[in-house]
Design a protein around this motif. Structure first.
Motif, PDB file in Angstrom:
ATOM      1  N   LEU A 332      -3.900 -13.314   6.910  1.00 53.59           N
ATOM      2  CA  LEU A 332      -3.805 -12.069   7.744  1.00 53.59           C
ATOM      3  C   LEU A 332      -3.795 -10.907   6.988  1.00 53.59           C
ATOM      4  N   PHE A 333      -2.979 -11.011   5.579  1.00 53.20           N
ATOM      5  CA  PHE A 333      -2.867  -9.639   4.771  1.00 53.20           C
ATOM      6  C   PHE A 333      -4.280  -9.380   4.386  1.00 53.20           C
ATOM      7  N   GLU A 334      -5.193 -10.342   4.148  1.00 52.39           N
ATOM      8  CA  GLU A 334      -6.797  -9.980   3.759  1.00 52.39           C
ATOM      9  C   GLU A 334      -7.558  -9.523   5.185  1.00 52.39           C
ATOM     10  N   HIS A 335      -7.130  -9.668   6.435  1.00 48.84           N
ATOM     11  CA  HIS A 335      -7.763  -9.500   7.479  1.00 48.84           C
ATOM     12  C   HIS A 335      -7.189  -7.915   7.834  1.00 48.84           C
ATOM     13  N   PHE A 336      -6.082  -7.743   7.479  1.00 45.66           N
ATOM     14  CA  PHE A 336      -5.213  -6.290   7.763  1.00 45.66           C
ATOM     15  C   PHE A 336      -5.825  -5.297   6.813  1.00 45.66           C
ATOM     16  N   ILE A 337      -6.175  -5.945   5.420  1.00 40.60           N
ATOM     17  CA  ILE A 337      -6.940  -4.869   4.558  1.00 40.60           C
ATOM     18  C   ILE A 337      -8.142  -4.544   4.976  1.00 40.60           C
ATOM     19  N   SER A 345     -11.527   4.527   6.009  1.00 42.30           N
ATOM     20  CA  SER A 345     -12.773   4.858   5.189  1.00 42.30           C
ATOM     21  C   SER A 345     -12.606   4.625   3.774  1.00 42.30           C
ATOM     22  N   ARG A 346     -11.821   3.709   3.262  1.00 43.35           N
ATOM     23  CA  ARG A 346     -11.489   3.500   1.930  1.00 43.35           C
ATOM     24  C   ARG A 346     -12.166   2.227   1.370  1.00 43.35           C
ATOM     25  N   PRO A 347     -12.331   1.802   0.095  1.00 39.32           N
ATOM     26  CA  PRO A 347     -12.789   0.790  -0.256  1.00 39.32           C
ATOM     27  C   PRO A 347     -11.796  -0.474  -0.328  1.00 39.32           C
ATOM     28  N   VAL A 348     -12.154  -1.717  -0.047  1.00 38.53           N
ATOM     29  CA  VAL A 348     -11.240  -2.775   0.048  1.00 38.53           C
ATOM     30  C   VAL A 348     -10.577  -2.931  -1.310  1.00 38.53           C
ATOM     31  N   PRO A 349      -9.364  -2.794  -1.780  1.00 38.18           N
ATOM     32  CA  PRO A 349      -8.761  -2.862  -2.951  1.00 38.18           C
ATOM     33  C   PRO A 349      -8.572  -4.393  -3.684  1.00 38.18           C
ATOM     34  N   GLU A 350      -8.510  -4.444  -4.833  1.00 45.13           N
ATOM     35  CA  GLU A 350      -8.128  -5.693  -5.316  1.00 45.13           C
ATOM     36  C   GLU A 350      -6.751  -6.111  -5.371  1.00 45.13           C
ATOM     37  N   MET A 351      -6.331  -7.240  -5.264  1.00 48.16           N
ATOM     38  CA  MET A 351      -4.997  -7.480  -5.194  1.00 48.16           C
ATOM     39  C   MET A 351      -4.134  -7.222  -6.532  1.00 48.16           C
ATOM     40  N   ALA A 352      -3.303  -6.523  -6.596  1.00 44.00           N
ATOM     41  CA  ALA A 352      -2.420  -6.227  -7.916  1.00 44.00           C
ATOM     42  C   ALA A 352      -1.808  -7.312  -8.233  1.00 44.00           C
ATOM     43  N   LYS A 372       1.031  -5.961   8.643  1.00 42.53           N
ATOM     44  CA  LYS A 372      -0.100  -5.191   8.778  1.00 42.53           C
ATOM     45  C   LYS A 372       0.425  -3.814   8.162  1.00 42.53           C
ATOM     46  N   SER A 373       1.542  -3.178   8.172  1.00 38.33           N
ATOM     47  CA  SER A 373       1.781  -2.162   7.434  1.00 38.33           C
ATOM     48  C   SER A 373       1.847  -1.976   5.969  1.00 38.33           C
ATOM     49  N   ALA A 374       2.306  -3.183   5.558  1.00 36.93           N
ATOM     50  CA  ALA A 374       2.120  -3.399   4.063  1.00 36.93           C
ATOM     51  C   ALA A 374       0.658  -3.714   3.590  1.00 36.93           C
ATOM     52  N   ALA A 375      -0.072  -3.961   4.606  1.00 43.92           N
ATOM     53  CA  ALA A 375      -1.567  -4.101   4.035  1.00 43.92           C
ATOM     54  C   ALA A 375      -2.187  -2.696   4.062  1.00 43.92           C
ATOM     55  N   GLU A 376      -1.551  -1.804   5.221  1.00 41.60           N
ATOM     56  CA  GLU A 376      -2.206  -0.428   5.160  1.00 41.60           C
ATOM     57  C   GLU A 376      -1.743   0.373   4.012  1.00 41.60           C
ATOM     58  N   ARG A 377      -0.597   0.218   3.700  1.00 41.25           N
ATOM     59  CA  ARG A 377       0.160   0.689   2.353  1.00 41.25           C
ATOM     60  C   ARG A 377      -0.952   0.476   1.152  1.00 41.25           C
ATOM     61  N   HIS A 378      -1.191  -0.906   1.124  1.00 40.97           N
ATOM     62  CA  HIS A 378      -2.094  -1.291  -0.132  1.00 40.97           C
ATOM     63  C   HIS A 378      -3.470  -0.651  -0.089  1.00 40.97           C
ATOM     64  N   LEU A 380      -4.002   2.421   1.142  1.00 41.96           N
ATOM     65  CA  LEU A 380      -3.952   3.704   0.702  1.00 41.96           C
ATOM     66  C   LEU A 380      -3.188   3.790  -0.668  1.00 41.96           C
ATOM     67  N   GLY A 381      -3.273   2.827  -1.291  1.00 46.95           N
ATOM     68  CA  GLY A 381      -2.929   2.917  -3.082  1.00 46.95           C
ATOM     69  C   GLY A 381      -1.237   2.853  -3.001  1.00 46.95           C
ATOM     70  N   LEU A 382      -0.414   2.604  -2.113  1.00 49.93           N
ATOM     71  CA  LEU A 382       0.802   2.578  -2.262  1.00 49.93           C
ATOM     72  C   LEU A 382       1.386   1.194  -2.177  1.00 49.93           C
ATOM     73  N   PRO A 383       2.556   0.971  -3.027  1.00 50.36           N
ATOM     74  CA  PRO A 383       3.194  -0.185  -2.888  1.00 50.36           C
ATOM     75  C   PRO A 383       3.191  -0.964  -1.527  1.00 50.36           C
ATOM     76  N   ALA A 384       2.618  -1.987  -1.431  1.00 48.80           N
ATOM     77  CA  ALA A 384       2.711  -2.791  -0.041  1.00 48.80           C
ATOM     78  C   ALA A 384       4.116  -3.448   0.133  1.00 48.80           C
ATOM     79  N   LEU A 385       4.849  -3.725  -0.788  1.00 48.11           N
ATOM     80  CA  LEU A 385       6.239  -4.043  -0.597  1.00 48.11           C
ATOM     81  C   LEU A 385       7.173  -3.126  -1.351  1.00 48.11           C
ATOM     82  N   PRO A 386       8.546  -2.799  -1.023  1.00 52.67           N
ATOM     83  CA  PRO A 386       9.398  -2.102  -1.637  1.00 52.67           C
ATOM     84  C   PRO A 386       9.755  -2.584  -3.042  1.00 52.67           C
TER      85      PRO A 386
END
Length: 445
Positions: A332-337, A345-352, A372-378, A380-386
């Motif tokens: 699901l996370f990969e699907h939402f990414i 309009s961003r490249p698909v980022p690698e997993m940290a 889904k929100s965690a994937a969107e933050r990822h 955008l270059g933001l921490p996926a989880l707090p």
């Protein structure tokens, strides 16, 4: 005039006409044209054949000794909303025939009618029905492949079972109750039921908790001009707007008690009466209701009507929370990414480093919506989880041990602490199970 030359099987027609001589004339005409016909002089006997005979058209007189043609129409539509019903009428009953068209009849033919007119009507009706069923079959084939799996993602047993059940019940007119925690995808399920139903009307969604109590009655049922102060003109309600489609009532538990009674009548009678109106309007609508809460305790508390619950609860779809199907988290996370990268309009980022472990360890109280929100933050270059409970850079052995503990804990919760069931699911011997339980500081109850 004869049916089009084709390899398709002969159309099956149910004829209801109490005038014996007229019935024999119509029967002969249809059989000569190549149709299979069952003929009856009374509606009751004819309607009892519907479940077994697979008719493709009902041709009925408007005036019958045991019921009128409008009642025949209503019973046929209740059995199968797709089944075309054509009515035969005398000149004096034209107004009633027009009313039948408004209530869902396919067409009417005025007596006396010519042979060509009758055969053409039957051909058109059957062709339309077969095309609708073929389109529905194509939609089901698409859903069984990738269509529905793209909407309701996940390869867990729970998600596979949910998709199979949706495909099975979507083409039927049955009302559905969808239960699940916030964020589990109840509206997605309702939309899938609509999209794969073959219904021609719109999908109309309303959140019962979001509307003020003073407005929800007018919003649902509509009103006539002058029905109350400020009602300057008539307004079609959401139920009426959903005619031949699907009405989705989210957070049904928030609906006021008085409106629950009115909704129950709509479900029973399939008609809606606007505020200030004297006449009810027939509606062909499939209702999908959703609730975050278990409704049975609300019934015991007097906050929800038992009769409405049982009317809605013909089919109950219970959505499994994400914490109980962790095997779906990574996919699901990969699907939402991918979706977020396309949308932003961003490249698909690698997993940290450490993120996959952190995703598995997270409790996901907000379910799929939170993921889904965690994937969107990822993206955008933001921490996926707090905060990630699994440290980045830990050894492979430490990571595997952490995941093993999570799997044990999840299996214990799913199996309600039953050791035999957990051992069977994880393919462990009891001795190995208890050894690992002790190593991870867990208990079996």
């Amino acid at each position: 005039m004869t049916p089009d030359p084709t390899s398709a099987p002969a159309a099956r027609v149910l004829l209801i006409e109490d005038d014996e001589h007229f019935r024999e004339g119509v029967l002969g005409t249809l059989r000569l044209a190549g149709f299979e016909v069952q003929a009856f002089g009374r509606a009751g006997a004819a309607l009892r054949t519907l479940p077994a005979a697979a008719h493709e058209l009902v041709l009925t007189d408007l005036r019958l000794p045991d019921m009128d043609g409008l009642e025949v129409l209503a019973q046929c539509r209740a059995f199968d909303p797709e089944l075309p019903v054509a009515v035969m009428t005398g000149h004096a009953d034209i107004d009633t025939a027009v009313r039948a068209i408004r209530e869902g009849a396919y067409d009417f033919v005025e007596k006396p009618f010519g042979r060509d007119r009758l055969v053409t009507l039957v051909q058109r009706a059957v062709r339309q029905l077969r095309l609708a069923r073929e389109n529905r079959g194509l939609r089901s084939t698409l859903a069984a492949g990738t269509g529905l799996a793209e909407v309701l993602c996940g390869d867990s047993a729970a998600m596979r079972a949910l998709r199979e059940l949706i495909l099975r019940i979507a083409p039927t007119p049955v009302d559905v109750l969808v239960c699940g925690e916030t964020g589990t995808g109840k509206e997605l399920v309702a939309r899938a039921l609509h999209d794969f139903s073959g219904r021609r009307g719109p999908f109309v969604a309303i959140n019962c908790a979001a509307l003020p109590e003073a407005l929800i009655e007018s919003e649902l049922f509509g009103h006539e001009s002058g029905a109350f102060t400020g009602a300057a003109r008539s307004r079609t309600g959401r139920i009426e707007h959903a005619h031949q489609g699907t009405l989705f009532l989210d957070e049904i538990e928030a609906m006021p008690a008085a409106l629950q009674a009115k909704l129950l009548r709509v479900l029973q009678e399939r008609e809606v009466q606007r505020l200030g109106a004297n006449q009810a309007t027939p509606v062909d609508v499939r209702v999908v209701a959703a609730s975050n809460d278990d409704l049975e305790p609300l019934i015991a508390q007097g906050r929800f009507r038992a009769d409405l619950y049982y009317r809605l609860n013909v089919v109950n779809l219970r959505l499994v929370p994400l914490r109980d199907r962790r095997e779906d988290v990574a996919g699901l996370f990969e699907h939402f990414i991918r979706g977020a990268a396309l949308r932003f309009s961003r490249p698909v980022p690698e997993m940290a480093p450490g993120l996959p472990e952190a995703l598995l360890a997270h409790a996901w109280p907000g379910n799929v919506r939170e993921l889904k929100s965690a994937a969107e933050r990822h993206v955008l270059g933001l921490p996926a989880l707090p905060a990630a409970p699994v440290e980045a850079g830990r050894s492979l052995q430490a990571t595997l041990e952490a995941l093993e503990g999570l799997l044990l804990e999840d299996a214990l919760r799913r199996c309600k602490g039953k050791v035999e069931a957990v051992c069977q699911e994880l393919d462990l011997s009891p001795a190995t199970f208890y050894r690992k339980l002790k190593a991870h500081g867990l208990r079996d109850s």
